[in-house]
Design a protein around this motif. Sequence first.
Motif: not given
Ligand code: NAD
Length: 368
Positions: A13-14, A34-36, A71, A75, A97, A99, A124, A126, A132
């Motif tokens: 998502l982020i 990059y995405n796993r 990530v 990670q 990014a 939290s 960020p 939000a 995903g």
């Molecule tokens: P998400 O689940 O949508 O995406 C996370 C990504 O990381 C996925 O593409 C996944 O494939 C990858 N991933 C997960 N575990 C992994 C691993 N062990 N090795 C390699 N890749 C891995 O999550 P998101 O919401 O995009 O969150 C990403 C970051 O942003 C986090 O650090 C989160 O704390 C932070 N964040 C999230 C929000 C929110 O509300 N969703 C807001 C601000 C910051």
Amino acid sequence: MSKKTVYIAGLGLIGSSLALGIRRDHPDYRILGYNRGEKSRLIALEKGFVDEATDNFASFADQADVIILAVPIEQTIDFIKELAQLPLKSTVLVTDAGSTKLAICQAAEAHLGPVGINFIGGHPMAGSHKTGAIAADVNLFENAYYIFTRTSATKQDALPRLIDLLSGLHARFIEIEPQEHDRVTSQVSHFPHVLASSLMNQAGDYALEHPFTNNFAAGGFRDMTRIAESEPGMWTSILMTNPDAVLERISEFQKRLTEIADAIRHQDSDHIWNFFEKGRQIRKEMEIHKRAGVDSFYDIYINVPDEEDVILMILELLRGTSVVNIRINEENREDIDGILQITFKSKEDLDRAAHVIREKTPYQVTII
Ligand code: NAD
């Protein structure tokens, strides 16, 4: 910045939403991803969020002018350690990014600082309960705070370079200390998530013996527990990397519960009144109605009668205004003023809607 290569690790998502925001103001930049997992990688490629994508983190790192780690927090720390070992451009700027900020910034200071890699923490503020690349939204960060946390590995140019790169997000950039970030977010975000899940767990257990609990749960309960639907993995990571501040908030809150319990036990109505009044006043004064962080939206409640086409008529009045959600509060409206609840993304949209509905209909409109 002249034409640059940006490498985003984590196309969730982020990460995907950041890619869209970067493209908006810098359509000529090359964005690598990059995405796993394959699913988000393919979506990001198909929809053009990134120009190229890999499942091998190290493979694109040496091409990047800016690397954004999007990530999970643990990670992110592992990738920071890995980056310190990789051959990178000498001018590369790394950010993240995550939290929580202290653990990540400490890892950057320990591993990137000694090898001269420029790093600044980022958050960020939000998000949503969606995950995903499928959930990517170019407007996700609009008007939200985007926090930067400087470290001993941060060079002078880090902040201006990122503010330029991320201008298309239309976020509100702000800088604070990593430790202060974790303290403040423990109060307004991490601890409230603990509280929301505690309430849900308590209500769920109670409902086993008192089934009407489910029926009578009203708007106030719903508002207080909405964030209990958040993704458990992310919130586990947050508590694991911000234990001190969250534990402090929990024990402080326990004292408040004891205080109000004592007032109830002693039938001290003045104390109870002051308790509610203080909360009411503080909430009124807090800038809580402005979209300034994770999950903040703007709700309007309209007392419409149960008549044919009335909701259609209201929606017709709102033509051209972006509506996030519509809800008909039929069941228990004990603590909600209005049967029709419409959620907007900005205060401007909400004010415009309230004005037109008040002007063109006889229905009572409430904004909370
Ligand atoms: P998400 O689940 O949508 O995406 C996370 C990504 O990381 C996925 O593409 C996944 O494939 C990858 N991933 C997960 N575990 C992994 C691993 N062990 N090795 C390699 N890749 C891995 O999550 P998101 O919401 O995009 O969150 C990403 C970051 O942003 C986090 O650090 C989160 O704390 C932070 N964040 C999230 C929000 C929110 O509300 N969703 C807001 C601000 C910051």
